[in-house]
Scaffold this motif. Structure first.
Motif, PDB file in Angstrom:
ATOM      1  N   LEU A 131     -25.564   8.233  25.919  1.00 41.85           N
ATOM      2  CA  LEU A 131     -24.573   8.461  26.769  1.00 41.85           C
ATOM      3  C   LEU A 131     -24.870   7.840  28.764  1.00 41.85           C
ATOM      4  O   LEU A 131     -24.431   7.239  29.073  1.00 41.85           O
ATOM      5  CB  LEU A 131     -23.280   9.593  27.368  1.00 41.85           C
ATOM      6  N   GLN A 132     -25.462   8.186  29.171  1.00 46.56           N
ATOM      7  CA  GLN A 132     -26.150   8.511  30.381  1.00 46.56           C
ATOM      8  C   GLN A 132     -26.927   7.642  30.450  1.00 46.56           C
ATOM      9  O   GLN A 132     -27.018   6.845  32.435  1.00 46.56           O
ATOM     10  CB  GLN A 132     -26.488  10.074  30.634  1.00 46.56           C
ATOM     11  N   ILE A 133     -28.094   7.240  30.090  1.00 49.09           N
ATOM     12  CA  ILE A 133     -29.345   6.220  30.053  1.00 49.09           C
ATOM     13  C   ILE A 133     -29.376   5.628  29.784  1.00 49.09           C
ATOM     14  O   ILE A 133     -28.677   4.513  30.520  1.00 49.09           O
ATOM     15  CB  ILE A 133     -31.261   7.390  29.837  1.00 49.09           C
ATOM     16  N   TRP A 169     -21.268   2.682  31.147  1.00 48.68           N
ATOM     17  CA  TRP A 169     -20.201   3.735  31.875  1.00 48.68           C
ATOM     18  C   TRP A 169     -20.241   3.597  33.163  1.00 48.68           C
ATOM     19  O   TRP A 169     -18.529   3.977  33.904  1.00 48.68           O
ATOM     20  CB  TRP A 169     -20.603   5.540  30.879  1.00 48.68           C
ATOM     21  N   GLN A 170     -21.015   3.515  34.158  1.00 47.67           N
ATOM     22  CA  GLN A 170     -20.835   3.340  35.693  1.00 47.67           C
ATOM     23  C   GLN A 170     -19.632   2.035  36.342  1.00 47.67           C
ATOM     24  O   GLN A 170     -18.845   2.236  36.855  1.00 47.67           O
ATOM     25  CB  GLN A 170     -21.894   2.998  36.010  1.00 47.67           C
ATOM     26  N   LEU A 196     -15.602  11.205  29.188  1.00 48.89           N
ATOM     27  CA  LEU A 196     -16.843   9.698  28.547  1.00 48.89           C
ATOM     28  C   LEU A 196     -17.338   9.173  29.449  1.00 48.89           C
ATOM     29  O   LEU A 196     -18.271   8.390  30.121  1.00 48.89           O
ATOM     30  CB  LEU A 196     -16.767   8.672  27.220  1.00 48.89           C
ATOM     31  N   ILE A 197     -16.592   7.823  30.265  1.00 50.98           N
ATOM     32  CA  ILE A 197     -16.672   7.833  31.470  1.00 50.98           C
ATOM     33  C   ILE A 197     -17.429   8.869  32.966  1.00 50.98           C
ATOM     34  O   ILE A 197     -18.254   8.079  33.070  1.00 50.98           O
ATOM     35  CB  ILE A 197     -15.883   6.846  32.277  1.00 50.98           C
ATOM     36  N   ILE A 226     -19.043  11.389  31.808  1.00 50.74           N
ATOM     37  CA  ILE A 226     -20.364  11.960  31.798  1.00 50.74           C
ATOM     38  C   ILE A 226     -21.382  10.451  31.460  1.00 50.74           C
ATOM     39  O   ILE A 226     -22.389  10.191  32.184  1.00 50.74           O
ATOM     40  CB  ILE A 226     -20.664  12.302  30.194  1.00 50.74           C
ATOM     41  N   GLY A 227     -21.420   9.362  31.200  1.00 47.81           N
ATOM     42  CA  GLY A 227     -22.051   7.938  31.120  1.00 47.81           C
ATOM     43  C   GLY A 227     -22.169   7.600  32.409  1.00 47.81           C
ATOM     44  O   GLY A 227     -23.218   7.233  33.115  1.00 47.81           O
ATOM     45  N   SER A 228     -21.499   8.094  33.686  1.00 48.64           N
ATOM     46  CA  SER A 228     -21.880   7.358  34.813  1.00 48.64           C
ATOM     47  C   SER A 228     -22.677   8.510  35.727  1.00 48.64           C
ATOM     48  O   SER A 228     -23.139   8.055  36.680  1.00 48.64           O
ATOM     49  CB  SER A 228     -20.691   7.142  35.709  1.00 48.64           C
ATOM     50  N   GLY A 229     -22.982   9.736  35.172  1.00 50.48           N
ATOM     51  CA  GLY A 229     -24.090  10.077  35.724  1.00 50.48           C
ATOM     52  C   GLY A 229     -25.235   9.793  36.025  1.00 50.48           C
ATOM     53  O   GLY A 229     -25.696   9.652  36.798  1.00 50.48           O
ATOM     54  N   GLY A 230     -25.883   9.288  34.994  1.00 51.10           N
ATOM     55  CA  GLY A 230     -27.076   8.344  35.213  1.00 51.10           C
ATOM     56  C   GLY A 230     -28.316   9.802  34.863  1.00 51.10           C
ATOM     57  O   GLY A 230     -28.334  11.312  34.683  1.00 51.10           O
ATOM     58  N   HIS A 244     -21.735  14.242  35.603  1.00 48.46           N
ATOM     59  CA  HIS A 244     -20.955  13.576  36.746  1.00 48.46           C
ATOM     60  C   HIS A 244     -22.276  13.383  37.851  1.00 48.46           C
ATOM     61  O   HIS A 244     -22.711  12.912  38.071  1.00 48.46           O
ATOM     62  CB  HIS A 244     -19.915  13.027  36.524  1.00 48.46           C
TER      63      HIS A 244
END
Lengths: 730, 367
Positions: free
Chosen positions: A39-41, A47-48, B231-232, B234-238, B269
């Protein structure tokens, strides 16, 4: 060592089952880390972008639409404020009692009920609609609390001011000012000013990209509002703001782009002459309809123009519509009524009506006949009440005799060319167009008639900045075979020579043909726009092509203003609309525009001799000028123009027609069709500065119905000129 | 005796718990920024007060011999069933479910304490009946004990707590030596029961399960909003996150229930992959320390207490993070020690006190 109590104590739990628990925990941990990584990477950027989309919002700032002025600065179209009562639910007091009090007070000032019943079934319609104030606010609160709810729209200014004052004590209540188009001259100028409407679905995507909003912004639907829409509408500004989940604007995250206001149009129209012309045509119609005690004349046109520059000074298309009624929204019943009206109020008939020209077309036939040597200026033509010629459809067709009658059944006797024009002798012009025995061995013929008609402005778009403009028709044998399924007959040429039959023209074309004569053979591009000015009063360059598309202004290497098309190519002969420059389309005495033909009579088809073009001799225009002058001094217009204070030249026309409206009323009696009334004239004779055409639908005789109209318009023009001269204005 | 107690005290366990609680308070503080109502309710302050009380509870429980809880747990069992019944017949309704009891100064959630009570009761039961381990009667009696407590919670309706209770029962059954044959049979029975029971769930519960198992691309905005926003978020945390107090999804309130159910998403996030894995690592470490206590325990009662508590914490962590990552259906289970919620925090800290008590006494009988 053998102490069982110490070392051999059985384990409290099966160690394997404890370890298994640990492994399960570790496995879950690993699964979560992998998922988190995905999800994050891996999917992070997507998502960003979504998170960014959540928090940012672009706000379009509406530009101010350009104003339309007449040549003296009188406003024809402007923006006025419309006041809406807006309530932002999120800003209302937290105490329900206070809210209820505000709602109660608002209900006193507006026409709306506090409550209108069940809110579950009714959707929120802004501006009142079907709900009470309390319901509108309830829906607004739950849906978008920071979005102002328009409780009532277009409240009177006094009410708006009172509420504005009270709003200080009523948090959340405000007066929203919405610009609405206003046309101070209304129906008087609507034919060319036009009106606005909502952005249609086909344009929505393109205009959205430019920052326009379908629910807020409007675009031109007709007239100059349509033609110059991209000039008038301006460029929307943009704010990029951060919003929270409730939609509250927190801060700008990019520099604010201010909207660029639309540019203003300054027309060539003189509202005083426009008003006078409108009153004159109304009066004339009223008088005749009263005289006949029936609704005889239903529509009419006046165009006044400076023949030297092509500037339209007045343009009346009667009847027109009240564009102020279409300003806020387009009421269906009114629009349908306009559409159903047989007088076509939505059409600018001055440039868009397709009409038989009748005898005013004799200018074309006369000039052609002189220039081609069909007749010499001194030649005498016999003009009995009727002539009989053989009508044939092909080269060796023995044909059958057909009679061609003059409007004057007694005939005029012997006439020279000037006499033919001054008295508008049909028989004379029949002979010039089609030839007559030994007197006129070879007439002008349909092919040459066509090339002279086009040289004088017929059968083409003249490039005026109005979307309603149409091109009319000058027929030729090929056209007739394709469209009528029949060969061109000799008789068709006689009919076409007097502007009847298949010849179709617009009032503007009739005016231009006379203006070319007045202007010694120079065709100016008719224009209704004098200049385009930006908000600071600077003149802005605007160019169009002949099809009426706006071009991008640019300067070439030599520093000349040129127009670029959508692909960035220079368009040759672009029309400079602004800054104002008299735009010469062509000078017929020097520009070779007259086509020559192998077969002037045009049996079969017109066969052009490629590359062989010629000019019109300037004495030909002089002869036509004298002919039209004589019409005023001792011809068809003598009686009507008797008291005219200036010298004028003119030509009348009584055009027979049989359109669906006339058919429906059983007016198309063979040999006695109803007639439109035409007159075109210019003045002063020696140095023309105004040319006027008048057209009255079903007006009857040209001279007696349209003639007085022209007389009065000319009088009004010179009176205004005298007033201006006295007050020291140009 | 006192000195002895502290000699084996697991400072690493207490340390990891304190790290998680402090981190949780910080996250709650970030999550409620911009929400005047939660700030007005002094959400952060109350969490700190509960944590301080909890710390006292841990110390007190450590000192107390955990065997005292054998008799205490029976009283607790009776009291909790009484309270649950009381709630069922007249408790505070929140979001359609009756889970709270207003005792004047606070709303308490007896179901949180029920988890611990069940662990104690079952640990005692399995200790006493070691000889019958593996028999059907042993299983059924433990089930009846569990059901006695779960019944009212199921009726509340509080499906997620009920599942936690059954999972604890299953785990303790397993730890006490349930034969593998029976595990397979019970596993199948459980599956069948779940499918049969599904139609009896409340509509919103059914929808959540269906929405999770078969996501509908045309699902209404409302049905998927929370999960999608999580999800947005979490996903935008990088890798390193948007920074503490800087996350737009949290600070501008696009993420819902971000101080409790979705605090994991808020963490991901603002602290990114690295921060979140660290937090999960601490949780894992803490569970390992509890398991260590289970292994060291001097007797089965103590070992089962630790085993049950580890199960409780692991399961709740798994369900909460799984929901945040959209790997599991949406439930109301908080993230242990981090999510906002006083009853949950107190019960969890009480459990940690029990584990410490077990660890502290694992060599006591050597004397």
């Amino acid at each position: 060592m053998n102490s069982p109590q110490l070392n051999q104590r059985p384990p409290a739990l099966d160690p394997q089952r404890v370890t298994l628990f640990g492994l399960v925990a570790l496995l879950i941990f690993v699964v979560f880390v992998v998922r988190l990584f995905t999800l994050q990477i891996v999917e992070g950027p997507e998502w960003q972008a979504q998170a960014e989309g959540n928090r940012t919002e672009g706000i379009s700032l509406p530009p101010r639409r350009g104003v339309i002025y007449d040549r003296n600065g009188i406003v024809l179209a402007r923006n006025i404020a419309s006041y809406n009562i807006a309530v932002t639910p999120a800003l209302l007091p937290t105490d329900p009692g206070e809210v209820a009090e505000i709602v109660r007070q608002l209900a006193l000032y507006s026409d709306l009920p506090i409550s209108a019943g069940d809110i579950a079934v009714d959707p929120l319609i802004q501006c009142g609609g079907n709900l009470g104030i309390a319901e509108m606010l309830a829906i607004g609160t739950s849906f978008a609390p920071y979005q102002p709810v328009l409780v009532e729209c277009d409240v009177p200014r006094e009410v708006a001011l009172v509420i504005q004052e009270k709003a200080a004590d009523w948090p959340g209540v405000s007066i929203q000012i919405e610009p609405v188009r206003d046309y101070p001259t209304g129906v008087l100028t609507s034919a060319y000013v036009g009106y606005l409407g909502p952005i249609p679905a086909v344009l929505e995507e393109r205009l959205r990209e430019q920052g326009f909003l379908p629910n807020r912004d409007k675009i031109g639907y007709a007239g100059l509002e349509l033609f110059f829409d991209s000039v008038l509408r301006g460029i929307p500004g943009r704010r990029e703001v951060e919003v929270d989940v409730a939609g509250a604007t927190l801060r700008d995250i990019a520099p604010v782009q201010q909207p660029v206001p639309g540019q203003n149009l300054v027309l060539t129209i003189d509202m005083r002459l426009q008003e006078a012309s409108e009153a004159i045509i109304r009066n004339e119609i009223f008088l005749w309809n009263q005289y006949f005690d029936t609704l005889r004349i239903s529509s009419a046109v006046i165009i006044a123009m400076n023949p030297r520059t092509g500037e339209i000074l007045a343009m009346v298309s009667y009847p027109s519509y009240e564009n102020n009624r279409l300003a806020r929204f387009i009421p269906q019943y009114y629009y349908e009524q306009l559409l159903a009206d047989q007088t076509y109020p939505l059409l600018n008939k001055a440039v868009g009506a397709q009409l038989p020209a009748g005898s005013v077309f004799k200018i074309v036939t006369g000039i052609g006949a002189l220039n081609e040597g069909v007749i010499t200026p001194d030649q005498i033509i016999q003009t009995p009440g009727l002539i009989t010629v053989t009508e044939s459809f092909y080269a060796n067709d023995p044909g059958r005799a057909r009679e061609f009658v003059d409007w004057n059944r007694e005939g005029f006797g012997s006439l020279n060319f000037i006499g033919c024009i001054a008295n508008s002798s049909n028989v004379c012009l029949y002979k010039l167009a089609g030839g007559y025995r030994d007197e006129i061995p070879e007439g002008l013929g349909i092919c040459r008639l066509g090339t002279y008609a086009r040289a004088l402005g017929y059968d083409q778009f003249l490039g005026i900045e109005l979307p309603d403009e149409t091109d009319g028709l000058v027929p030729d044998p090929t056209w007739k075979r394709i469209n009528q399924g029949e060969n061109w007959s000799t008789g068709d040429t006689y009919i076409a020579g007097v502007g009847q039959g298949f010849v179709i023209s617009t009032p503007l074309q009739v005016l231009m043909s006379a203006a070319v004569v007045a202007n010694d053979g120079v065709m100016m591009r008719p224009t209704i726009v004098r200049e385009v000015v930006d908000g600071e009063g600077n003149v802005v360059p605007v160019l169009t092509d002949d099809l009426g598309n706006l071009l991008t202004p640019a300067y070439d290497a030599a520093g000349n203003l040129v127009g670029l098309d959508a692909d960035g190519n220079v368009v040759p002969d672009a029309n400079v609309v602004s800054p104002f420059t008299p735009d010469v389309k062509w000078d017929l005495t020097t520009d070779a525009r007259i086509q020559t033909y192998e077969n002037p009579s045009g049996i079969g088809a017109c066969r052009e001799i490629p590359g062989e073009l010629k000019t019109i001799e300037s004495w030909v225009f002089e002869m036509m000028q004298i002919g039209m002058r004589t019409a005023v001094t001792s011809g068809t217009l003598e009686r009507q123009f008797a008291n005219l204070t200036v010298t004028a030249a003119g030509k009348t026309g009584t055009a027979e027609y049989c359109d669906p409206v006339a058919l429906e009323k059983n007016l198309c009696i063979p040999g006695n069709w109803p007639t439109h009334s035409w007159t075109v004239a210019y003045a002063p004779y020696d140095d023309p500065e105004i040319a006027v055409v008048a057209f009255l639908y079903n007006g009857g005789e040209g001279a007696s119905v349209a003639g007085p109209v022209i007389y009065r318009v000319l009088e009004a023009y010179f009176e205004l000129k005298a007033i201006d001269a006295a007050s020291g204005q140009p | 005796m006192r000195l002895n107690t502290w000699r084996h005290f697991d400072f690493l366990l207490l340390g990891s718990v304190l790290v998680l609680i402090i981190f949780g308070v910080a996250m709650i503080n970030s999550a409620i920024a911009g929400n005047p109502e939660l700030i007005e309710l002094q959400t952060v302050e109350r969490q700190i007060v509960f944590a301080v009380i909890g710390l006292g509870v841990i110390l007190f429980t450590t000192i107390m011999d955990y065997h005292l809880w054998i008799s205490l747990s029976r009283v607790m069992y009776a009291v909790i069933v009484f309270f649950l019944a009381l709630i069922f017949f007249g408790g505070e309704t929140a979001f359609g479910a009756r889970r709270w009891l207003d005792v004047g100064f606070a709303l308490i959630q007896p179901s949180e304490l029920a988890k611990l009570t069940l662990i104690l009761i079952l640990a005692d039961f399995f200790e006493r009946n070691r000889s019958q381990a593996g028999t059907l009667g042993w299983v059924v009696r433990s089930l009846i004990t569990t059901l006695g407590l779960t019944m009212f919670i199921l009726l509340q309706p509080d499906l997620s707590t009920s599942i936690v209770l059954f999972v604890i029962w299953g785990a303790l059954l397993f730890a006490s030596g349930l034969p593998w044959k029976m595990i397979v049979v019970f596993g199948l029975l459980g599956l069948i029961l779940a499918m049969v029971a599904f139609p009896f769930l409340a509509d919103y519960q059914q929808q959540r399960v269906v929405q999770f198992l078969f996501p509908d691309p045309n699902a209404s905005f409302g049905a998927t909003y929370n999960v999608n926003q999580a999800l947005i978020t979490i996903g935008s945390g990088g890798w390193l996150g948007q920074g503490y107090g800087q996350g737009s999804q949290v600070q501008l309130r696009f993420l819902k229930v971000r101080q409790s159910d979705f605090i994991y998403a808020a963490t991901a996030h603002e602290f990114g992959f690295v921060g979140t894995v660290l937090v999960m690592g601490v949780l894992l470490f803490m569970i390992w320390r509890i398991l260590r206590a289970a292994r060291l325990a001097h007797d089965t009662f103590g070992a089962l207490i630790c085993y049950g508590i580890a199960t409780w914490i692991l399961f709740q962590t798994m369900v909460n993070i799984g929901m945040n990552l959209n790997l599991m259906p949406v439930t109301g289970l908080p993230l242990p020690f981090i999510s906002h919620g006083g009853s949950s925090l107190l019960s969890l800290m009480l459990s940690i006190g029990l584990v410490e008590s077990v660890v502290a006494r694992h060599k006591m009988l050597e004397h």
